[in-house]
Design an enzyme around this catalytic site. Sequence first.
Site, PDB file in Angstrom:
ATOM      1  N   LYS A   1       0.825  -1.227   0.000  1.00 25.23           N
ATOM      2  CA  LYS A   1       0.000   0.000   0.000  1.00 25.23           C
ATOM      3  C   LYS A   1       0.853   1.269   0.000  1.00 25.23           C
ATOM      4  O   LYS A   1       0.385   2.338  -0.379  1.00 25.23           O
ATOM      5  CB  LYS A   1      -0.908  -0.017   1.237  1.00 25.23           C
ATOM      6  CG  LYS A   1      -2.056   0.980   1.168  1.00 25.23           C
ATOM      7  CD  LYS A   1      -3.045   0.735   2.291  1.00 25.23           C
ATOM      8  CE  LYS A   1      -4.171   1.749   2.274  1.00 25.23           C
ATOM      9  NZ  LYS A   1      -5.031   1.617   1.087  1.00 25.23           N
TER      10      LYS A   1
ATOM     11  N   LYS B   1      13.205   9.462   4.168  1.00 27.69           N
ATOM     12  CA  LYS B   1      11.896  10.106   4.143  1.00 27.69           C
ATOM     13  C   LYS B   1      11.981  11.616   3.969  1.00 27.69           C
ATOM     14  O   LYS B   1      10.964  12.260   3.776  1.00 27.69           O
ATOM     15  CB  LYS B   1      11.182   9.850   5.475  1.00 27.69           C
ATOM     16  CG  LYS B   1      10.879   8.411   5.745  1.00 27.69           C
ATOM     17  CD  LYS B   1      10.312   8.287   7.155  1.00 27.69           C
ATOM     18  CE  LYS B   1      10.002   6.856   7.482  1.00 27.69           C
ATOM     19  NZ  LYS B   1       9.586   6.678   8.863  1.00 27.69           N
TER      20      LYS B   1
ATOM     21  N   GLY C   1      14.247  -4.138  10.565  1.00 30.92           N
ATOM     22  CA  GLY C   1      13.514  -3.140   9.776  1.00 30.92           C
ATOM     23  C   GLY C   1      12.101  -3.586   9.455  1.00 30.92           C
ATOM     24  O   GLY C   1      11.375  -2.896   8.746  1.00 30.92           O
TER      25      GLY C   1
ATOM     26  N   ASN D   1      12.453  -9.213   5.898  1.00 32.20           N
ATOM     27  CA  ASN D   1      13.049  -8.599   7.084  1.00 32.20           C
ATOM     28  C   ASN D   1      12.611  -9.419   8.283  1.00 32.20           C
ATOM     29  O   ASN D   1      11.422  -9.468   8.584  1.00 32.20           O
ATOM     30  CB  ASN D   1      12.549  -7.162   7.243  1.00 32.20           C
ATOM     31  CG  ASN D   1      12.824  -6.323   6.000  1.00 32.20           C
ATOM     32  OD1 ASN D   1      13.901  -6.396   5.425  1.00 32.20           O
ATOM     33  ND2 ASN D   1      11.843  -5.528   5.584  1.00 32.20           N
TER      34      ASN D   1
ATOM     35  N   SER E   1       8.110  -4.144   9.966  1.00 32.27           N
ATOM     36  CA  SER E   1       7.095  -3.387  10.698  1.00 32.27           C
ATOM     37  C   SER E   1       5.809  -4.190  10.925  1.00 32.27           C
ATOM     38  O   SER E   1       5.034  -3.866  11.801  1.00 32.27           O
ATOM     39  CB  SER E   1       6.773  -2.075   9.985  1.00 32.27           C
ATOM     40  OG  SER E   1       6.290  -2.308   8.681  1.00 32.27           O
TER      41      SER E   1
ATOM     42  N   HIS F   1       5.489 -11.972   5.532  1.00 35.82           N
ATOM     43  CA  HIS F   1       5.381 -11.405   4.184  1.00 35.82           C
ATOM     44  C   HIS F   1       6.766 -11.309   3.555  1.00 35.82           C
ATOM     45  O   HIS F   1       7.720 -10.879   4.188  1.00 35.82           O
ATOM     46  CB  HIS F   1       4.718 -10.027   4.221  1.00 35.82           C
ATOM     47  CG  HIS F   1       5.385  -9.061   5.151  1.00 35.82           C
ATOM     48  ND1 HIS F   1       5.258  -9.137   6.529  1.00 35.82           N
ATOM     49  CD2 HIS F   1       6.209  -8.018   4.925  1.00 35.82           C
ATOM     50  CE1 HIS F   1       5.966  -8.193   7.085  1.00 35.82           C
ATOM     51  NE2 HIS F   1       6.563  -7.487   6.142  1.00 35.82           N
TER      52      HIS F   1
ATOM     53  N   LEU G   1      20.188  -0.225  -1.582  1.00 36.22           N
ATOM     54  CA  LEU G   1      19.078   0.664  -1.949  1.00 36.22           C
ATOM     55  C   LEU G   1      18.603   1.355  -0.682  1.00 36.22           C
ATOM     56  O   LEU G   1      17.856   0.787   0.116  1.00 36.22           O
ATOM     57  CB  LEU G   1      17.943  -0.142  -2.590  1.00 36.22           C
ATOM     58  CG  LEU G   1      18.354  -0.897  -3.856  1.00 36.22           C
ATOM     59  CD1 LEU G   1      17.266  -1.863  -4.308  1.00 36.22           C
ATOM     60  CD2 LEU G   1      18.676   0.094  -4.971  1.00 36.22           C
TER      61      LEU G   1
ATOM     62  N   ASN H   1      16.289  -1.516   6.174  1.00 31.35           N
ATOM     63  CA  ASN H   1      15.844  -2.914   6.076  1.00 31.35           C
ATOM     64  C   ASN H   1      16.655  -3.638   5.000  1.00 31.35           C
ATOM     65  O   ASN H   1      17.751  -3.202   4.635  1.00 31.35           O
ATOM     66  CB  ASN H   1      14.325  -2.976   5.847  1.00 31.35           C
ATOM     67  CG  ASN H   1      13.898  -2.451   4.489  1.00 31.35           C
ATOM     68  OD1 ASN H   1      14.725  -2.187   3.614  1.00 31.35           O
ATOM     69  ND2 ASN H   1      12.611  -2.307   4.293  1.00 31.35           N
TER      70      ASN H   1
END
Length: 321
Positions: A90, A286, A146, A140, A148, A153, A282, A275
């Site tokens: 998302k 933010k 890293g 992760n 969350s 997943h 990479l 992460n």
Amino acid sequence: MSEDKFALPENFGKLLSQTFDKAVETDYIAFTPSTSEILDVDGVKFQLTQIDSLSRRPTKGSLDANPFANPEPELTVVQSYVDYRIVLNKFPVVRDHFMLVTSKFVSQDTPLTPVDLQATYHTLLAANKGTGERHFAFFNCGPESGASQPHKHIQFMRLPALSTGFVPFPDLLAMSSPAFIPTSTQEPLQRKDLPFAHFVAAFPSPAEIAALGQGLDEEAFGLYFISLLQRVMTIMRENDVSSPSYNFVMTEKWMMLVPRSLGYFTDGDLLLGVNSCGVLGLVLVKNRMLYELVKAKGPAEILGQLGFPNTSGIASDEYHY
Ligand code: AMP
Ligand code: AMP
């Protein structure tokens, strides 16, 4: 287990981008293109990217508000694939950023299973197929990795185009070496000049796989993974870490594990989360202050502080779980 079980639709790449475009049009995904630059640290390439919309991403998920228990239908690409759903992220970092999410709850703190690895490999091949692009998968795992979200997943992103000049450093390691044989005493690959431990296993080339007469199967992936995880667990044991954290990255050519000591790099009030993408080179930030911080400190130095010392040259008999 039959190979067919792992087959994905022929047009998987197209299905991904159509679902992505629709989700952006209907505001289920907010995607803001980013600015990035390539940094070269003694031949190792890093891509530094700033995405302001990342500030909207939840930093810690919970079991009560688990977005992966019932993913939004608008984000779902394949409802049922082996033991997973294939769902768009998302808060994407690049277009078509997606995930294999276990259909039933499984903890993100559990290691990847042979079935997880085989499904990941087939998903990578399906995402690459006919697109002229390469993807990588990442996972992760553990409190300092890293991660969350607590529901298992495995994420997938497109690698930066060759034209950007970015080359993932494990590509160069894998190119320079024969395939890893997990049952032997052969050490995984590790670049001496990077200041953090990382363990890379190169897969056999397509020609070698053809000569063997069979593709890489669950057992092979399981052995590769366990062999690398043993090195990670040795480091955790030596450092008295009771809840291990590591990053996992895989392409169609190799897999890599990186043990982690810290999830965040801090400098005064500045906090930089890193992460699996970060350990591949990479690095995502933010805001501008963090962008400048990475340039000032150097991405390799930062990774050195978030991992464990490089173990290149230490033989496995001195160094085993
Ligand atoms: P990690 O931070 O490695 O645990 O990855 C979790 C990912 O899930 C993050 O990249 C988030 O952007 C993504 N995410 C968070 N909430 C949702 C949601 N409701 N639907 C889909 N993806 C989400
Ligand atoms: P935070 O929300 O503070 O945990 O930070 C955002 C997350 O994005 C961190 O876990 C970063 O490690 C992660 N990240 C860093 N670089 C990238 C990247 N290139 N693509 C995706 N995620 C990244």
